[in-house]
Design an enzyme around this catalytic site. Structure first.
Site, PDB file in Angstrom:
ATOM      1  N   GLN A  12       0.815  -1.216   0.000  1.00 60.44           N
ATOM      2  CA  GLN A  12       0.000   0.000   0.000  1.00 60.44           C
ATOM      3  C   GLN A  12       0.854   1.274   0.000  1.00 60.44           C
ATOM      4  O   GLN A  12       0.642   2.176  -0.816  1.00 60.44           O
ATOM      5  CB  GLN A  12      -0.931   0.008   1.221  1.00 60.44           C
ATOM      6  CG  GLN A  12      -1.964  -1.084   1.219  1.00 60.44           C
ATOM      7  CD  GLN A  12      -2.975  -0.892   2.330  1.00 60.44           C
ATOM      8  OE1 GLN A  12      -3.910  -0.110   2.225  1.00 60.44           O
ATOM      9  NE2 GLN A  12      -2.785  -1.613   3.430  1.00 60.44           N
ATOM     10  N   VAL A  13       1.819   1.353   0.909  1.00 60.74           N
ATOM     11  CA  VAL A  13       2.635   2.565   1.000  1.00 60.74           C
ATOM     12  C   VAL A  13       3.578   2.671  -0.194  1.00 60.74           C
ATOM     13  O   VAL A  13       3.781   3.752  -0.743  1.00 60.74           O
ATOM     14  CB  VAL A  13       3.408   2.608   2.325  1.00 60.74           C
ATOM     15  CG1 VAL A  13       4.338   3.817   2.374  1.00 60.74           C
ATOM     16  CG2 VAL A  13       2.440   2.651   3.507  1.00 60.74           C
ATOM     17  N   ALA A  57       7.305  -5.212   4.461  1.00 66.74           N
ATOM     18  CA  ALA A  57       7.205  -5.864   5.767  1.00 66.74           C
ATOM     19  C   ALA A  57       6.351  -7.117   5.666  1.00 66.74           C
ATOM     20  O   ALA A  57       5.621  -7.319   4.694  1.00 66.74           O
ATOM     21  CB  ALA A  57       6.591  -4.917   6.798  1.00 66.74           C
ATOM     22  N   TYR A 122       3.845 -10.428  15.515  1.00 63.31           N
ATOM     23  CA  TYR A 122       3.998  -9.298  14.597  1.00 63.31           C
ATOM     24  C   TYR A 122       4.595  -8.095  15.319  1.00 63.31           C
ATOM     25  O   TYR A 122       5.600  -7.520  14.881  1.00 63.31           O
ATOM     26  CB  TYR A 122       2.647  -8.931  13.975  1.00 63.31           C
ATOM     27  CG  TYR A 122       2.676  -7.645  13.183  1.00 63.31           C
ATOM     28  CD1 TYR A 122       3.386  -7.557  11.986  1.00 63.31           C
ATOM     29  CD2 TYR A 122       1.995  -6.505  13.637  1.00 63.31           C
ATOM     30  CE1 TYR A 122       3.417  -6.367  11.261  1.00 63.31           C
ATOM     31  CE2 TYR A 122       2.016  -5.331  12.916  1.00 63.31           C
ATOM     32  CZ  TYR A 122       2.726  -5.260  11.735  1.00 63.31           C
ATOM     33  OH  TYR A 122       2.763  -4.076  11.018  1.00 63.31           O
ATOM     34  N   TRP A 147      -3.575   1.222  11.324  1.00 66.16           N
ATOM     35  CA  TRP A 147      -4.819   1.065  10.563  1.00 66.16           C
ATOM     36  C   TRP A 147      -4.697   1.620   9.137  1.00 66.16           C
ATOM     37  O   TRP A 147      -5.472   2.475   8.705  1.00 66.16           O
ATOM     38  CB  TRP A 147      -5.962   1.747  11.300  1.00 66.16           C
ATOM     39  CG  TRP A 147      -6.272   1.204  12.663  1.00 66.16           C
ATOM     40  CD1 TRP A 147      -5.458   0.432  13.448  1.00 66.16           C
ATOM     41  CD2 TRP A 147      -7.462   1.407  13.424  1.00 66.16           C
ATOM     42  NE1 TRP A 147      -6.064   0.143  14.643  1.00 66.16           N
ATOM     43  CE2 TRP A 147      -7.302   0.726  14.667  1.00 66.16           C
ATOM     44  CE3 TRP A 147      -8.638   2.110  13.209  1.00 66.16           C
ATOM     45  CZ2 TRP A 147      -8.279   0.722  15.652  1.00 66.16           C
ATOM     46  CZ3 TRP A 147      -9.615   2.114  14.200  1.00 66.16           C
ATOM     47  CH2 TRP A 147      -9.447   1.426  15.404  1.00 66.16           C
TER      48      TRP A 147
END
Length: 283
Positions: A12-13, A57, A122, A147
């Site tokens: 996503q990032v 990650a 995690y 989130w």
């Protein structure tokens, strides 16, 4: 190569970084296998970059409980090796971490200096990564966030949209509190920090960054339904009614005053970020 080297391409990032910094160099899994920390370090040393951002990650929180060795390699050992390589080159290293390094107790927003106490694998592996980065001795910044959502990949927003279109009611946890954070804003914060750190070698450290204002997963779900025009009803439930392999923090609120003070980065309005994501997802 001059410029920013980014670990990650499909996440996503990383996808948002590619949009904001198309001239950066992105390493996917084939180019840099995070299960091979030495290879990650070698990629940095061979790059000639002026800054490194780690946007990769092991983020499967529940799966990490049964993949602890893999999660520790990717989240713990690889970032530490990257940070040591960046330190050897004298270039800034920016790394994304998580609210899961805390135990989720209380109601006060967590500050950067609060004691860490992860609830699961995690969080423990992400904390190990933070500690390895800090021990590397170079110029580094760790950005703890929470989130994360975007128009890409698997995330809460996309799950709620799919289920909300199929069902009349969804039961969503209402006793976990935090700040939903648009991936686009995380990417922007990472770039701002990396560029500022290149100018001033004294900058860096651990920072918190999340969307405003804090809400619950159920509150987040209701806003998704409202903005998407879905009639699905959201019913509050307790975490105990939705058991998962990994325990989730009850309190994921993050105090973001330090990043505003040191880098001029304000908390983003997650509702506005959600509106943008919904626009992107329209066919």
């Amino acid at each position: 190569m001059s410029g920013i080297l980014v670990f990650g391409q499909a996440g996503q990032v990383a996808r948002e970084l590619a949009r904001l910094a198309p001239d950066a160099h992105f390493l996917d899994r084939e180019a840099a296998d995070l299960t091979d920390p030495k290879a990650c370090a070698a990629a940095i040393r061979a790059s000639g970059c002026t800054a490194v951002i780690n946007a990769a990650a092991h983020t499967a929180v529940d799966r990490a409980e049964s993949e602890s060795d893999l999660a520790r390699l990717i989240n713990g050992e690889a970032p530490a090796a990257m940070a040591r390589a960046a330190a050897d080159l004298g270039v800034p290293f920016v790394h994304i971490s998580t609210d899961y390094v805390f135990d989720g107790s209380g109601t006060r927003p967590w500050v950067e200096t609060d004691p860490t106490d992860p609830l699961g694998v995690y969080g423990a592996t992400k904390l190990a990564g933070e500690q390895g980065i800090a021990a590397a001795g170079g110029q580094w910044a760790v950005l703890r966030t929470s989130w994360v959502f975007s128009a890409h990949g698997a995330n809460f927003v996309k799950t709620m949209l799919r289920l909300g279109a199929e069902r009349e009611e969804l039961r969503v946890v209402a006793d976990q509190h935090g700040g939903p954070t648009p991936a686009a804003d995380i990417a922007g914060a990472c770039l701002t920090m990396a560029r500022a750190m290149r100018v001033d070698p004294a900058r860096g450290g651990t920072y918190h960054f999340s969307g405003a204002s804090d809400t619950t997963w159920a509150g987040f779900a209701r806003e998704i339904m409202t903005q998407a025009g879905l009639a699905c009803r959201v019913t509050d439930i307790a975490s105990s009614d939705y058991p998962t392999p990994a325990r989730r923090p009850g309190n994921s609120r993050l105090d973001c005053a330090a990043i505003a003070r040191d880098f001029g980065i304000a908390r983003p309005d997650w509702r506005a970020g959600l509106a943008q994501v919904l626009l992107e997802l329209k066919p």
